[in-house]
Design a protein around this motif. Structure first.
Motif, PDB file in Angstrom:
ATOM      1  N   GLY A   2      66.872  31.091  64.007  1.00 11.32           N
ATOM      2  CA  GLY A   2      66.295  32.113  64.416  1.00 11.32           C
ATOM      3  C   GLY A   2      64.984  31.685  65.417  1.00 11.32           C
ATOM      4  O   GLY A   2      64.828  32.659  66.123  1.00 11.32           O
ATOM      5  N   ASN A   3      64.521  30.584  65.276  1.00 14.40           N
ATOM      6  CA  ASN A   3      63.575  30.169  66.425  1.00 14.40           C
ATOM      7  C   ASN A   3      64.064  29.179  67.236  1.00 14.40           C
ATOM      8  O   ASN A   3      63.443  28.560  67.762  1.00 14.40           O
ATOM      9  N   SER A   4      65.395  29.199  67.738  1.00 14.65           N
ATOM     10  CA  SER A   4      65.769  28.265  68.727  1.00 14.65           C
ATOM     11  C   SER A   4      65.381  28.616  70.109  1.00 14.65           C
ATOM     12  O   SER A   4      65.182  27.593  70.879  1.00 14.65           O
ATOM     13  N   LEU A   5      65.099  29.747  70.281  1.00 13.71           N
ATOM     14  CA  LEU A   5      64.701  30.266  71.951  1.00 13.71           C
ATOM     15  C   LEU A   5      63.370  29.561  71.815  1.00 13.71           C
ATOM     16  O   LEU A   5      62.788  29.249  72.874  1.00 13.71           O
ATOM     17  N   ARG A   6      62.544  29.946  70.780  1.00  9.63           N
ATOM     18  CA  ARG A   6      61.132  29.434  70.773  1.00  9.63           C
ATOM     19  C   ARG A   6      61.040  28.313  70.804  1.00  9.63           C
ATOM     20  O   ARG A   6      60.100  27.635  71.494  1.00  9.63           O
ATOM     21  N   ASP A   7      61.991  27.270  70.334  1.00  9.00           N
ATOM     22  CA  ASP A   7      62.046  25.782  70.459  1.00  9.00           C
ATOM     23  C   ASP A   7      62.289  25.481  71.663  1.00  9.00           C
ATOM     24  O   ASP A   7      61.291  24.629  72.202  1.00  9.00           O
ATOM     25  N   VAL A  15      55.790  27.983  77.315  1.00 10.14           N
ATOM     26  CA  VAL A  15      54.764  28.616  76.127  1.00 10.14           C
ATOM     27  C   VAL A  15      54.386  27.524  75.308  1.00 10.14           C
ATOM     28  O   VAL A  15      54.692  26.186  75.470  1.00 10.14           O
ATOM     29  N   ASN A  16      52.911  27.572  74.932  1.00  4.59           N
ATOM     30  CA  ASN A  16      52.453  26.774  74.174  1.00  4.59           C
ATOM     31  C   ASN A  16      52.426  27.104  72.749  1.00  4.59           C
ATOM     32  O   ASN A  16      52.832  28.076  72.289  1.00  4.59           O
ATOM     33  N   GLU A  17      51.651  25.990  72.001  1.00  2.79           N
ATOM     34  CA  GLU A  17      51.638  26.472  70.484  1.00  2.79           C
ATOM     35  C   GLU A  17      50.720  27.621  69.938  1.00  2.79           C
ATOM     36  O   GLU A  17      51.304  28.452  69.149  1.00  2.79           O
ATOM     37  N   GLU A  18      49.567  27.940  70.783  1.00  4.02           N
ATOM     38  CA  GLU A  18      48.958  28.916  70.507  1.00  4.02           C
ATOM     39  C   GLU A  18      49.751  30.396  70.668  1.00  4.02           C
ATOM     40  O   GLU A  18      49.751  31.301  69.869  1.00  4.02           O
TER      41      GLU A  18
END
Length: 185
Positions: A2-7, A15-18
């Motif tokens: 589910g987080n593959s796009l975020r990764d 994007v950054n960590e914040e």
């Protein structure tokens, strides 16, 4: 998964960590407003809901009354539009009743319309009547109709944009084609 796009976005550097730690939107505005409406309508006193319903019914009745009056008095349009429609119907009726175009016509008859030469298919009898001037060609809205001269003139009176073509024109001095005086032979 589910987080593959975020990764992927993090790896590419878009994007950054914040930004990833910020909470996602919880629900659409439509769901929130529906919940809010349910809460307010359940908490509203009975007399307020009755007045809302009464106002709604009143507005709907006013709309229906206005629509009925508009449709009955003007027929759904303005008086000028109604007059145009009536004239158009009268012209179409005149063309349908007085039109002499034959479906089995096979003789091409050429005539001059403005500065152009046009063609209409006629029968042998219609060709003879056209050359004698008994019938004429009425051109209206790009369509050509064979009509008796009197009916074509009535059509031209109703629709000034009508062009009468193929008329056997007679000259005042009796000659078909007068010869100009300045021509030397």
């Amino acid at each position: 998964m589910g987080n593959s796009l975020r990764d992927e976005l993090l790896k590419v550097g878009l994007v950054n960590e914040e930004q990833l730690k910020r909470p996602r939107r919880q629900s659409s505005n439509g769901a929130k407003s529906a919940k809010r409406r349910r809460r307010t309508s359940a908490a509203a006193p009975a007399d307020q809901s009755d007045t809302r319903v009464a106002r709604h019914v009143l507005r709907e009745n006013q709309r229906r009354t206005a629509r009925f009056i508009r449709d009955t008095t003007l027929g759904g349009g303005s008086a000028a539009d109604n007059a145009k429609k009536a004239l158009r119907r009268k012209i179409q009726e005149l063309i349908e009743t007085q039109r002499l175009n034959a479906t089995q016509a096979d003789v091409a008859y050429h005539f001059v319309k403005g500065r152009r030469i046009k063609r209409i298919y006629v029968t042998e009898e219609q060709r003879a009547r056209l050359s004698s001037g008994e019938i004429v060609i009425a051109a209206l809205d790009g369509n050509h109709h064979l009509m008796i001269r009197s009916a074509a003139e009535a059509l031209a009176a109703l629709a000034p944009q009508t062009v009468l073509c193929g008329c056997a024109e007679s000259h005042e001095d009796g000659e078909e084609h007068p010869v100009p005086d300045d021509i030397t032979w």
